[in-house]
Design a protein around this motif. Structure first.
Motif, short mmCIF file in Angstrom:
data_model
loop_
_atom_site.label_atom_id
_atom_site.label_comp_id
_atom_site.label_asym_id
_atom_site.label_seq_id
_atom_site.Cartn_x
_atom_site.Cartn_y
_atom_site.Cartn_z
N VAL A 1 46.44 48.03 13.27
CA VAL A 1 45.35 48.04 14.23
C VAL A 1 44.30 46.99 13.61
CG1 VAL A 1 45.65 50.32 15.26
CG2 VAL A 1 44.46 49.97 13.23
N LEU A 2 43.67 46.31 14.57
CA LEU A 2 42.46 45.59 14.02
C LEU A 2 41.29 46.39 13.59
CD1 LEU A 2 42.66 42.81 17.05
CD2 LEU A 2 43.41 42.66 14.48
N ASP A 3 40.09 45.91 13.07
CA ASP A 3 38.96 46.55 12.71
C ASP A 3 38.24 47.32 13.63
OD1 ASP A 3 39.22 45.22 10.14
OD2 ASP A 3 38.18 43.66 10.46
N ASN A 4 38.59 46.95 15.06
CA ASN A 4 37.91 47.59 15.85
C ASN A 4 38.72 48.72 16.74
OD1 ASN A 4 39.52 46.02 17.02
ND2 ASN A 4 38.27 44.91 18.74
N ASP A 5 40.16 49.01 15.71
CA ASP A 5 41.07 50.06 16.18
C ASP A 5 41.83 49.57 17.68
OD1 ASP A 5 40.14 51.80 14.24
OD2 ASP A 5 38.63 52.70 15.50
N VAL A 6 42.01 48.26 17.85
CA VAL A 6 42.69 47.74 18.93
C VAL A 6 44.11 47.46 18.27
CG1 VAL A 6 43.02 45.92 20.59
CG2 VAL A 6 40.81 46.84 20.03
#
Length: 525
Positions: A372-377
């Motif tokens: 996941v990316l830093d924004n939890d996406v």
């Protein structure tokens, strides 16, 4: 973890058996291991081997790169520095750029940043695969040196591309001047930290009262310290390990005791053997998890396979063009500057272009992509990138790996004259060592040589063979003199290797190994 321990033991035994089979049927073991892992992955009930993506690089890369840096000849690396640098940096960047544009154009939803990410993953050829393949056929020393040098440096350039591509995907922006500064720091900082840590470890070996076991443990710890220290300050851990490994390799006879060099060599061979075996088996075993991820992204198996075939074609074509382009550049440059070979011919580019098998680094890089990316996406197209990487590794290993020995045999390389023939080199070094040893005895211990029948006998044996079977039982005064002579032999060999360009360093290291064994026999005799 513990409930799967018997499976891991069986896996290690299977790896050993497959490598033995590869040597018997003269097929590179990475090919057999990947295929075996692929077949095992379809067996019902087989546990899934999962490694934390953040630990992939730390577990596998530092020791593999460090061992390669110790094994490579600095003299050969410097001799072929222009072609090695072009393939390790320029060709890797152009390859990543080609993959980026092709992926962006033909794969739906693939941005340029994702394309560069994929390009950074699949651009570096695998040294282990190429080395395992060419050992079954005879290739000119210059080609093997170029392949070794390229593989040592291209990992760093590809992973630098990977890092900046990850930043671009995560943030959605790419600032060129920040990237340029970051690129410079990764190179300068990585090399500087590697040299600094290497110097610290060298002084630790010299100043601390270490024994053989402690020395070996320090060598095992060193690459991990170099890598982690560099990564902590956001420089290149790969370059840190490579530069530190090259530095310590060049100084090994100054700080490592004879016993530590001999036993450490065996430990490292076994350690790297196991790591390489596990990682190639892991490539095959990881397929079910990758295909399951494709289904989550709504991408069909055959569609993803087509993308993998497309990227593989780009990689093969790009490397072949780069290899023949290097010939053109060499011929043009030869008119203005001194180059190692102004007439490289067309056979070497064919082999250099076809040795583009992908393996350990590409797999580790792909698996290191965060879920996941830093924004939890969820990270976009992660499973597709993993699958394409798997297809690239499998196809290049099987297609190029199985056909490369045939191509090399058909080409029938001529002797370039870069190095003396092996037999001539051994005879030259043997005679030179004998002469140097006798001169040293006559100049430093003329009286002892005249009065000692043992020293006279020993001097006579030097011209026959440097290595004797079994322990040497000589009186302590003779041992002391013999140790000094062996040290003089070692200095002569190292000086000869530095001053004579056509000496093959691999042969020189064999003689250094013989001298170490002679000194070890004195210790235990």
């Amino acid at each position: 973890m513990l409930e799967h321990f018997p499976f891991y033991l069986v896996l290690i035994i299977l790896i050993v058996l497959l490598i033995m089979l590869g040597s018997r049927i003269k097929v590179a073991y990475p090919i057999l291991l990947v295929m075996a892992g692929l077949l095992i992955s379809f067996v019902p009930g087989v546990p899934v081997l999962k490694i934390n993506p953040e630990l992939i690089f730390i577990i596998f890369l530092p020791p593999l790169l460090y061992e390669a840096a110790w094994a490579i000849s600095w003299k050969e690396l410097w001799r072929w520095r222009r072609v090695i640098s072009s393939f390790a940096f320029v060709v890797v960047f152009l390859t990543a750029m080609s993959v980026a544009f092709v992926a962006n154009h033909f794969i739906p939803g693939f941005s340029l940043a994702l394309g560069f990410l994929l390009g950074g993953i699949v651009s570096p050829p695998d040294a282990v695969s190429a080395g395992a393949i060419v050992k079954f056929v005879k290739v000119p020393k210059r080609l093997s040196s170029i392949l070794e040098g390229e593989s040592l440096l291209n990992d760093a350039s590809s992973l630098i591309i990977l890092r900046f591509a990850l930043i671009a995907v995560s943030t959605g922006t790419f600032i060129w001047h920040d990237a340029a500064l970051g690129f410079a720091w990764m190179i300068i900082g990585g090399i500087g930290i590697g040299l600094l840590v290497g110097l610290v470890f060298m002084k630790a070996h010299q100043w601390l009262p270490t024994d053989v076991n402690m020395d070996i443990i320090l060598t095992l710890v060193a690459p991990y310290v170099m890598y982690i220290a560099a990564e902590e300050v956001h420089s290149s851990g790969v370059l840190a390990v490579v530069s530190g490994g090259l530095f310590l390799s060049a100084k090994r006879h100054r700080f490592l005791k004879v016993s530590s060099r001999l036993r450490g060599e065996n430990v490292w061979q076994s350690f790297v053997f196991l790591l390489n075996g596990l990682v190639f088996m892991l490539i095959g075993l990881d397929l079910p998890e990758i295909t399951a991820g494709l289904q989550q992204e709504g991408i069909g198996f055959y569609e993803a396979t087509g993308y993998g075939l497309l990227i593989t074609g780009v990689l093969i074509a790009g490397r072949m063009l780069a290899a023949f382009g290097a010939v053109v550049v060499t011929k043009i440059a030869g008119r203005f500057i001194t180059v190692a070979d102004k007439h490289p011919g067309l056979k070497a580019p064919v082999v250099l272009g076809w040795t583009g098998m992908r393996g350990v680094v590409s797999l580790a890089a792909a698996l290191s992509i965060p879920v996941v990316l830093d924004n939890d996406v969820p990270f976009p197209k992660r499973n597709l990138i993993l699958f394409i990487t798997f297809v690239v590794i499998l196809l290049t290993l099987v297609l190029q790996g199985l056909t490369l020995p045939v191509i090399i045999k058909k080409l029938k390389f001529r002797d370039y004259g870069d190095h003396f023939p092996e037999a001539e080199t051994e005879e030259c070094l043997r005679a030179g060592l004998a002469r140097e040893s006798l001169n040293y005895l006559e100049q430093q211990y003329a009286g002892e040589l005249k009065n000692s029948a043992v020293l006279q006998q020993l001097a006579g044996q030097w011209q026959i063979d440097l290595e004797t079977e079994g322990a040497i039982h000589y009186p302590e005064p003779v041992r002391r003199i013999y140790r000094e002579v062996l040290e003089q032999q070692r200095r002569w060999l190292l000086d000869k290797n530095r001053s004579e360009q056509r000496l093959d360093e691999e042969t020189v290291r064999k003689f250094l190994h013989h001298i170490d064994m002679e000194e070890e026999k004195l210790r235990i005799g």
